[in-house]
Design a protein around this motif. Structure first.
Motif, short mmCIF file in Angstrom:
data_model
loop_
_atom_site.label_atom_id
_atom_site.label_comp_id
_atom_site.label_asym_id
_atom_site.label_seq_id
_atom_site.Cartn_x
_atom_site.Cartn_y
_atom_site.Cartn_z
N ASP A 151 44.15 35.32 31.30
CA ASP A 151 45.42 35.70 31.94
C ASP A 151 45.22 36.62 33.14
OD1 ASP A 151 46.88 34.15 30.24
OD2 ASP A 151 47.16 35.74 28.76
N VAL A 152 44.04 37.23 33.24
CA VAL A 152 43.75 38.03 34.43
C VAL A 152 43.66 37.09 35.64
CG1 VAL A 152 42.15 39.69 35.46
CG2 VAL A 152 42.38 39.59 32.97
N THR A 153 42.91 36.01 35.48
CA THR A 153 42.79 35.03 36.56
C THR A 153 44.16 34.42 36.88
OG1 THR A 153 40.66 34.53 35.56
CG2 THR A 153 41.38 33.07 37.32
N ALA A 154 44.89 34.11 35.80
CA ALA A 154 46.21 33.49 35.99
C ALA A 154 47.14 34.40 36.79
CB ALA A 154 46.83 33.17 34.63
N LYS A 155 46.98 35.71 36.61
CA LYS A 155 47.86 36.66 37.32
C LYS A 155 47.59 36.62 38.83
CE LYS A 155 49.42 41.45 37.28
NZ LYS A 155 49.32 42.79 36.75
N LEU A 156 46.35 36.31 39.20
CA LEU A 156 46.02 36.26 40.64
C LEU A 156 46.45 34.94 41.28
CD1 LEU A 156 44.61 37.91 42.88
CD2 LEU A 156 42.48 36.75 42.30
N LYS A 157 46.59 33.92 40.45
CA LYS A 157 46.82 32.56 40.94
C LYS A 157 47.93 32.47 42.01
CE LYS A 157 45.75 28.18 40.05
NZ LYS A 157 45.69 27.79 41.41
N PRO A 158 49.14 33.03 41.76
CA PRO A 158 50.19 32.86 42.78
C PRO A 158 49.93 33.61 44.08
CG PRO A 158 51.01 34.06 40.85
CD PRO A 158 49.59 33.77 40.59
N GLU A 159 48.95 34.49 44.08
CA GLU A 159 48.74 35.35 45.25
C GLU A 159 47.89 34.70 46.34
OE1 GLU A 159 50.18 38.23 45.47
OE2 GLU A 159 50.66 38.81 43.41
N ILE A 160 47.05 33.72 45.95
CA ILE A 160 46.14 33.16 46.97
C ILE A 160 46.10 31.64 46.89
CG2 ILE A 160 44.64 35.22 47.05
CD1 ILE A 160 42.57 33.50 45.60
N ASN A 161 45.54 31.04 47.93
CA ASN A 161 45.54 29.58 48.00
C ASN A 161 44.22 28.94 47.62
OD1 ASN A 161 48.20 29.52 49.05
ND2 ASN A 161 47.35 30.37 50.96
#
Ligand code: FAD
Ligand code: NAP
Ligand code: SF4
Length: 677
Positions: A275-285
């Protein structure tokens, strides 16, 4: 007609524009010990070739330092001169011949180096090295950046498809980023922009040097798990900055090596940090990679299918089974030899300078030396005992063409692994039994369970293998027959029968495991296990706190029993446990207020409890039960009958030697005997 894949998202290719990865599995970087010497590169090449043959999407090598300042250990692996590219060519050619892709990890150790040449943003010694680093001058910073760029260019010359820039786990780049150890007030320290400038400059200049069609993975520490690490806003800023600087993919880093929170050991729930990775997902392409304790295709598929990440990194699972991906694609996931996260033959070896291998797969990193050839004559072989040693021996000998019968007196395969699997956090051990069961069936081994073998049952076999394991040692203590004395076998099979105050005699692996079992809180489903793990270790479940831990207090544990863990030796209890896991067990038991006593003499056991002497003092521990975990002796019953009948036989595992027995030795001995009889 082709069956639809069970893992469509995991097996879907990933298009990076200039190149296409065949699926979403990244073999994460792992130091194997073969990176350091030129003569080991052919062995390393075969190790990677087999993983590429096994259809891994993208392989990342173990870390290579860009210069000697960045060595992990003296004379560790580097790529800093064109003289070194031919040896790296062996690796890239081997992987490309199997249709795979491979990146080289550039790892500058910073203050984690174990040598006097180490450098860091500030001269602050790490708790895991005895050397204090030299604080870099501004000129020194420039030199390190240039070394990264040169190393990346050489990697391109050596045929790599890209590089991974190691920016996590507390190594040099991470040290610049975190205020914890970056105390500079020049252009490379202070504000977050200045602290992350080192990382951004490396990515930007590497991109300039290698051109647009070369993969740059940036391993970003998303959760440092140390106080004064990055906070979430800084993680996002860093991700955006390396994206703009030219990174192709962002990989996740969890925890500095000096963090006192487990991140990959077996007690960490599967995919705990995804979920740490998932939290970053919307922030970058950019594509993002999830890591840590992902060890089955099912878990990996769910991560990709639910959009939490674009790729998964698996490192140890590919040590355990080179053909993991191929088996998943072919609908043979049940034949995967699963990593049980024990660390016993991989990370524990790294920390004592031994070449890496794998407990469940002794061939790992020994692909050129442990090989199977068809048996010259197909014998009728019997293996007595279906514990780890017996299962491994039966499997290897059957695969070579022998007719093999495997007996066990129990109703199931696995021997003591069935007990190990009942310990909280060790349920992964059942995966090993599942693997052997399926592999033994596929190899045509006749499994004869519920059969206590006697000498007379072994007539008619050409070769006899005894893998009958061990029996618990009963120490000669007065009162050992008292009803309050229990063996670890009784306790593991029926923990509910144990009272509220307990003394454990023997603080070895099994003593610690029994203590964990008696103190465990039951947390049924996977999600509550994760939350329990976070609160037990003081991790912010929102991942927002600085380092993921600042001002987050570990939850108070409910002490379920009063427990003494005792040994006769004067050394620290648990000293013999694995380097990378022993500290976790010790912290965990200390939180539960377990009293660990060394230098104890056992005087007697009676209705009052356990009488001990420690130094000059005699004390009575007023316990309900005394549990014996005092090691084991080889099971010799059948052997003595065979000797009396003048029969020849082989012995492996506990049957051969009970002292210092573990499953690593048992499986290795079984495998090696199976390959030679
Ligand atoms: P065993 O596993 O003991 O198997 C022997 C088999 O022989 C048994 O199934 C028995 O039923 C059978 N047998 C005996 N006599 C006969 C007969 N006459 N006829 C038919 N069958 C017979 N090791 C690790 O490396 N890491 C760990 O984390 C770990 N944790 C553990 C936790 C616990 C609680 C326990 C109990 C053990 C743990 N171990 C661990 C130790 C590991 O399980 C053993 O080292 C390993 O199982 C030994 O393998 P083996 O094949 O030699 O013997
Ligand atoms: P062990 O690790 O050898 O520990 C045996 C314990 O018994 C020691 O604490 C020893 O300490 C004590 N002991 C030995 N002889 C005794 C005697 N005569 N009287 C009283 N105490 C005595 O063995 P184990 O705990 O049975 O574990 C078996 C194997 O399984 C080990 O080799 C271990 O590696 C493996 N295992 C590993 C793990 C893991 O996490 N890696 C977990 C469980 C098991 P003193 O001699 O100081 O009293
Ligand atoms: Fe996994 Fe243990 Fe093998 Fe390491 S030794 S790869 S942790 S099974």
């Amino acid at each position: 007609m082709n069956q639809p894949s069970q893992y469509p998202h995991l097996l879907e290719p990933l298009d990076l524009g200039f190149t296409r990865l065949r699926n979403r599995v990244l073999m994460g970087s792992m130091h194997t010990g073969l990176e350091d010497r030129k003569k080991d590169f052919p062995r390393l090449a075969e190790y990677f070739r087999q993983r590429a043959e096994g259809e891994v999407g993208l392989i990342v090598t173990g870390g290579f330092a860009p210069n000697i300042r960045g060595w992990l250990t003296p004379f560790g692996g580097t790529l800093m001169s064109s003289l070194q590219t031919p040896r790296h060519r062996l690796l890239t050619n081997a992987v490309h011949a199997e249709g795979g892709h491979i990146c080289m990890q550039i790892l500058h150790s910073g203050r984690y180096g174990y040598h006097p040449l180490q450098v860091a943003p500030s001269a602050i010694r790490s708790p895991i090295s005895k050397f204090t680093p030299k604080g870099l001058s501004a000129g020194g910073v420039e030199k390190q950046i240039k070394a990264y760029v040169r190393s990346a260019s050489l990697a391109r010359d050596a045929g790599y498809d890209g590089v991974e820039v190691m920016g996590s786990e507390g190594y040099l780049i991470n040290e610049f980023i975190a205020p914890r150890v970056n105390k500079r007030d020049d252009a490379w320290g202070g504000s977050v922009e200045k602290r992350m400038r080192f990382a951004v400059e490396i990515v930007r200049r590497v991109r300039e040097a290698v051109g647009p069609d070369f993969i740059i993975i940036y391993r970003l520490s998303m959760l440092d798990l140390v106080p004064d690490g990055s906070n979430w806003e800084e993680v996002v800023l860093q991700a955006k900055a390396v994206e703009n600087a030219g990174a192709t993919i962002i990989n996740t880093g969890i925890g500095w090596h000096e963090a006192r929170i487990p991140t990959i050991a077996t007690m960490v729930p599967r995919a705990a940090f995804v979920d740490v990775t998932a939290k970053l997902k919307p922030e970058i392409n950019l594509p993002l990679i999830a890591v840590n304790r992902i060890n089955t295709p099912g878990v990996a598929e769910e991560i990709i299918a639910t959009g939490k990440a674009d790729m998964v990194s698996m490192a140890r699972p590919l040590l355990a089974d080179a053909h993991f991906v191929q088996k998943a694609r072919a609908g043979q996931a049940a034949m995967i030899n699963t990593c049980i996260a024990c660390n016993q033959a991989c990370l524990d070896h790294v920390f004592v300078g031994k070449p890496v291998s794998c407990l469940v797969n002794p061939r790992a990193c020994e692909e050129t030396t442990i090989q199977s050839t068809a048996a010259a004559v197909a014998d009728n072989i019997v293996v007595v005992g279906a514990g780890p040693a017996g299962m491994a021996c039966a499997l290897e000998s059957a695969k070579r063409g022998h007719k093999v019968t495997l007996f066990d007196s129990s109703d199931r395969l696995g021997g003591q692994f069935n007990l190990a699997a009942k310990i909280p956090g060790k349920d992964e051990f059942l995966e090993t039994i599942r693997y052997f069961d399926n592999a033994l069936q596929a190899a045509g081994v006749s499994q004869q369970l519920n059969m206590r073998v006697n000498a007379g049952d072994l007539a008619g076999f050409d070769q006899i293998v005894l893998a009958t394991g061990v029996v618990p040692r009963t120490p000669p203590i007065e009162g050992i027959e008292h009803p309050k004395v229990l063996s670890y076998l009784e306790v593991i099979t029926n923990p509910e029968a144990v009272g509220n105050s307990v003394a454990i005699i023997g603080a070895g692996g099994i003593g610690f495991d029994v203590a964990e079992l008696l103190l465990a809180n039951t947390t049924p489903d996977a999600e509550s296990q994760k939350q329990h793990f976070f609160s037990e270790w003081g991790i912010d479940p929102e991942f927002s706190a600085r380092g993921g831990v600042k001002n987050i207090k570990p939850a108070n544990v409910q002490v379920r029993r009063q427990l003494w863990l005792l040994q006769r030796k004067q050394s620290k209890p648990g000293k013999g446990l694995g380097k990378t896991t022993g500290w976790v067990h010790r912290i965990s038991l200390r939180k539960q207020k377990v009293k660990m006593l060394a230098g104890v003499e056992y005087l007697k056991i009676d209705d009052q409890g356990l009488h001990i002497r420690k130094g000059e003092a005699v004390e009575i521990l007023p316990v309900d039960h005394v549990i014996i975990c005092a090691g084991q002796l080889p099971q010799r019953e059948l052997e003595e009958k065979l000797v009396a009948a003048d029969k020849l036989f082989y012995r492996i595992g506990g049957a051969e030697k009970a002292g210092e027995l573990d499953a690593k030795r048992a499986i290795r001995e079984g495998t090696l005997l199976g390959l030679r009889i």
